[in-house]
Structure formats: structure tokens, C-alpha cells
Design a protein around this motif. Structure first.
Motif, PDB file in Angstrom:
ATOM      1  N   MET A  45       0.830  -1.195   0.000  1.00  0.00           N
ATOM      2  CA  MET A  45       0.000   0.000   0.000  1.00  0.00           C
ATOM      3  C   MET A  45       0.870   1.253   0.000  1.00  0.00           C
ATOM      4  N   ALA A  46       2.027   1.228   0.612  1.00  0.00           N
ATOM      5  CA  ALA A  46       2.887   2.407   0.669  1.00  0.00           C
ATOM      6  C   ALA A  46       3.249   2.893  -0.730  1.00  0.00           C
ATOM      7  N   SER A  47       3.519   1.970  -1.651  1.00  0.00           N
ATOM      8  CA  SER A  47       3.874   2.384  -3.003  1.00  0.00           C
ATOM      9  C   SER A  47       2.675   2.995  -3.727  1.00  0.00           C
ATOM     10  N   LYS A  48       1.471   2.469  -3.468  1.00  0.00           N
ATOM     11  CA  LYS A  48       0.276   3.057  -4.070  1.00  0.00           C
ATOM     12  C   LYS A  48       0.067   4.468  -3.533  1.00  0.00           C
ATOM     13  N   MET A  49       0.275   4.649  -2.211  1.00  0.00           N
ATOM     14  CA  MET A  49       0.119   5.968  -1.619  1.00  0.00           C
ATOM     15  C   MET A  49       1.152   6.936  -2.192  1.00  0.00           C
ATOM     16  N   ALA A  50       2.391   6.469  -2.370  1.00  0.00           N
ATOM     17  CA  ALA A  50       3.465   7.329  -2.877  1.00  0.00           C
ATOM     18  C   ALA A  50       3.164   7.839  -4.276  1.00  0.00           C
ATOM     19  N   SER A  51       2.472   7.040  -5.082  1.00  0.00           N
ATOM     20  CA  SER A  51       2.181   7.442  -6.456  1.00  0.00           C
ATOM     21  C   SER A  51       0.767   8.021  -6.607  1.00  0.00           C
ATOM     22  N   CYS A  52       0.003   8.065  -5.532  1.00  0.00           N
ATOM     23  CA  CYS A  52      -1.390   8.522  -5.593  1.00  0.00           C
ATOM     24  C   CYS A  52      -1.459  10.046  -5.718  1.00  0.00           C
ATOM     25  N   ILE A  53      -2.100  10.508  -6.782  1.00  0.00           N
ATOM     26  CA  ILE A  53      -2.198  11.952  -7.017  1.00  0.00           C
ATOM     27  C   ILE A  53      -2.931  12.661  -5.879  1.00  0.00           C
ATOM     28  N   PHE A  54      -3.965  12.032  -5.317  1.00  0.00           N
ATOM     29  CA  PHE A  54      -4.702  12.679  -4.230  1.00  0.00           C
ATOM     30  C   PHE A  54      -3.875  12.727  -2.949  1.00  0.00           C
ATOM     31  N   CYS A  55      -3.078  11.682  -2.684  1.00  0.00           N
ATOM     32  CA  CYS A  55      -2.191  11.715  -1.516  1.00  0.00           C
ATOM     33  C   CYS A  55      -1.154  12.833  -1.677  1.00  0.00           C
ATOM     34  N   LYS A  56      -0.681  13.033  -2.911  1.00  0.00           N
ATOM     35  CA  LYS A  56       0.275  14.114  -3.179  1.00  0.00           C
ATOM     36  C   LYS A  56      -0.378  15.479  -2.977  1.00  0.00           C
ATOM     37  N   ILE A  57      -1.637  15.602  -3.339  1.00  0.00           N
ATOM     38  CA  ILE A  57      -2.379  16.850  -3.119  1.00  0.00           C
ATOM     39  C   ILE A  57      -2.538  17.083  -1.613  1.00  0.00           C
ATOM     40  N   ILE A  58      -2.897  16.047  -0.867  1.00  0.00           N
ATOM     41  CA  ILE A  58      -3.053  16.159   0.584  1.00  0.00           C
ATOM     42  C   ILE A  58      -1.755  16.631   1.235  1.00  0.00           C
ATOM     43  N   LYS A  59      -0.628  16.078   0.774  1.00  0.00           N
ATOM     44  CA  LYS A  59       0.686  16.435   1.341  1.00  0.00           C
ATOM     45  C   LYS A  59       1.184  17.801   0.864  1.00  0.00           C
ATOM     46  N   GLY A  60       0.507  18.397  -0.113  1.00  0.00           N
ATOM     47  CA  GLY A  60       0.930  19.684  -0.637  1.00  0.00           C
ATOM     48  C   GLY A  60       1.999  19.580  -1.712  1.00  0.00           C
ATOM     49  N   GLU A  61       2.263  18.359  -2.195  1.00  0.00           N
ATOM     50  CA  GLU A  61       3.264  18.163  -3.245  1.00  0.00           C
ATOM     51  C   GLU A  61       2.734  18.578  -4.612  1.00  0.00           C
ATOM     52  N   ILE A  62       1.417  18.561  -4.765  1.00  0.00           N
ATOM     53  CA  ILE A  62       0.755  19.014  -5.991  1.00  0.00           C
ATOM     54  C   ILE A  62      -0.254  20.070  -5.548  1.00  0.00           C
ATOM     55  N   PRO A  63      -0.263  21.234  -6.209  1.00  0.00           N
ATOM     56  CA  PRO A  63      -1.199  22.275  -5.795  1.00  0.00           C
ATOM     57  C   PRO A  63      -2.642  21.939  -6.153  1.00  0.00           C
ATOM     58  N   GLY A 119      -7.395   5.923  -7.946  1.00  0.00           N
ATOM     59  CA  GLY A 119      -7.536   4.883  -6.935  1.00  0.00           C
ATOM     60  C   GLY A 119      -7.432   5.392  -5.508  1.00  0.00           C
ATOM     61  N   HIS A 120      -8.174   6.433  -5.184  1.00  0.00           N
ATOM     62  CA  HIS A 120      -8.279   6.991  -3.826  1.00  0.00           C
ATOM     63  C   HIS A 120      -9.727   7.445  -3.709  1.00  0.00           C
ATOM     64  N   VAL A 121     -10.400   7.008  -2.667  1.00  0.00           N
ATOM     65  CA  VAL A 121     -11.818   7.340  -2.507  1.00  0.00           C
ATOM     66  C   VAL A 121     -12.028   8.842  -2.666  1.00  0.00           C
ATOM     67  N   HIS A 122     -13.010   9.198  -3.457  1.00  0.00           N
ATOM     68  CA  HIS A 122     -13.365  10.597  -3.613  1.00  0.00           C
ATOM     69  C   HIS A 122     -14.848  10.734  -3.939  1.00  0.00           C
ATOM     70  N   PHE A 123     -15.430  11.790  -3.453  1.00  0.00           N
ATOM     71  CA  PHE A 123     -16.829  12.104  -3.672  1.00  0.00           C
ATOM     72  C   PHE A 123     -16.888  13.347  -4.555  1.00  0.00           C
ATOM     73  N   HIS A 124     -17.684  13.277  -5.595  1.00  0.00           N
ATOM     74  CA  HIS A 124     -17.886  14.421  -6.473  1.00  0.00           C
ATOM     75  C   HIS A 124     -19.124  15.181  -6.017  1.00  0.00           C
ATOM     76  N   MET A 125     -19.035  16.506  -6.018  1.00  0.00           N
ATOM     77  CA  MET A 125     -20.218  17.353  -5.869  1.00  0.00           C
ATOM     78  C   MET A 125     -20.311  18.066  -7.214  1.00  0.00           C
ATOM     79  N   ILE A 126     -21.322  17.691  -7.994  1.00  0.00           N
ATOM     80  CA  ILE A 126     -21.425  18.155  -9.377  1.00  0.00           C
ATOM     81  C   ILE A 126     -22.723  18.949  -9.575  1.00  0.00           C
ATOM     82  N   PRO A 127     -22.613  20.277  -9.667  1.00  0.00           N
ATOM     83  CA  PRO A 127     -23.820  21.059  -9.959  1.00  0.00           C
ATOM     84  C   PRO A 127     -24.423  20.643 -11.309  1.00  0.00           C
ATOM     85  N   LYS A 128     -25.744  20.665 -11.389  1.00  0.00           N
ATOM     86  CA  LYS A 128     -26.465  20.309 -12.630  1.00  0.00           C
ATOM     87  C   LYS A 128     -27.318  21.515 -13.046  1.00  0.00           C
ATOM     88  N   PRO A 129     -26.660  22.536 -13.635  1.00  0.00           N
ATOM     89  CA  PRO A 129     -27.385  23.777 -13.945  1.00  0.00           C
ATOM     90  C   PRO A 129     -28.335  23.678 -15.137  1.00  0.00           C
TER      91      PRO A 129
END
Length: 137
Positions: A1-19, A96-106
């Protein structure tokens, strides 16, 4: 799991590595604008705990997800919207990281488009399914 976390874009966002365009952050969750939105205000709410599917996330790491999504609905002024959470590639999960979308339907052109392929059933089949699922909950 550590390698999946290391390459996970959302984990990188959480850590501030990706804005990201951070909207809300709590101890256990982060919400930010989706960079490939389906409509104006499309946002993601993610648990900071890394897990691929909803069943991989401990319950106590999900407690503020829907309240945050509700705040985003109000903040965007969306009158109609979808809250969406996909699990697995066959269910349209891309990251591959749980995420919930909030999608307006205008309007009919923007936001989430859904097919709803209802299946025929009968009351006996439904009752058997009910009993099977109920016994496992």
C-alpha cells in the motif's frame, strides 16, 4: 500500500506536493475544485486516509464528507446537483483513492449525465434478495 500511496495523485495533493484549489480542509478530509469539471463548481471531497474503495476507509474517516459536500452545494448556489462516489474501474473510478464528487447540474448540457438501466424483478425475487442482504448487514 505504501507504493500506491506514494504514487497517488490525491495523496500528493493532501501532502501539498501538488497544488490544488482548496475549498475546505479538516483534520480528516480535503475538498478542492475538480480540474476537469463537468460543470461550474464541480468539486471533490476526499478522505485524507488512503483507500481505493469506500469499504477500505474506516468509518471515522468519513464523518465529515457529506457535511462538507453540503457546504459546497450551498457555496456554489447549486439548486440541482449530484453527489457521486465510484468504486472500481468498471464503476468509472479513475483515481484509486476514494473521492466524492459534488457536481452542480445547472442545465441538461452541463453536469452529470446518467443512464439508469432499470431491471425487471418480481416481489418473490426482491424478498429473497432483501432477506439475503438484511442477514449480512
Amino acid at each position: 500500500m505504501a507504493s500506491k500511496m506514494a504514487s497517488c495523485i490525491f495523496c500528493k495533493i493532501i501532502k501539498g506536493e501538488i497544488p490544488c484549489f482548496k475549498l475546505v480542509e479538516t483534520e480528516k478530509s480535503l475538498a478542492f475544485l475538480d480540474i476537469n469539471p463537468l460543470s461550474r463548481g464541480h468539486a471533490l471531497v476526499i478522505p485524507k486516509f488512503h483507500g481505493e474503495k469506500l469499504t477500505d476507509i474506516p468509518d471515522d474517516h468519513l464523518t465529515d464528507i457529506l457535511p462538507i459536500a453540503k457546504k459546497l452545494v450551498k457555496a456554489t448556489g447549486a439548486e440541482e446537483y449530484n453527489i457521486l462516489q465510484n468504486n472500481g474501474p468498471g464503476a468509472h473510478q479513475v483515481v484509486g483513492h476514494v473521492h466524492f464528487h459534488m457536481i452542480p447540474k445547472p442545465n441538461p448540457q452541463e453536469g452529470l449525465g446518467i443512464g439508469w438501466p432499470q431491471q425487471k424483478t418480481d416481489m418473490d425475487q426482491l424478498k429473497a434478495l432483501f432477506e439475503e442482504i438484511k442477514s449480512k448487514v
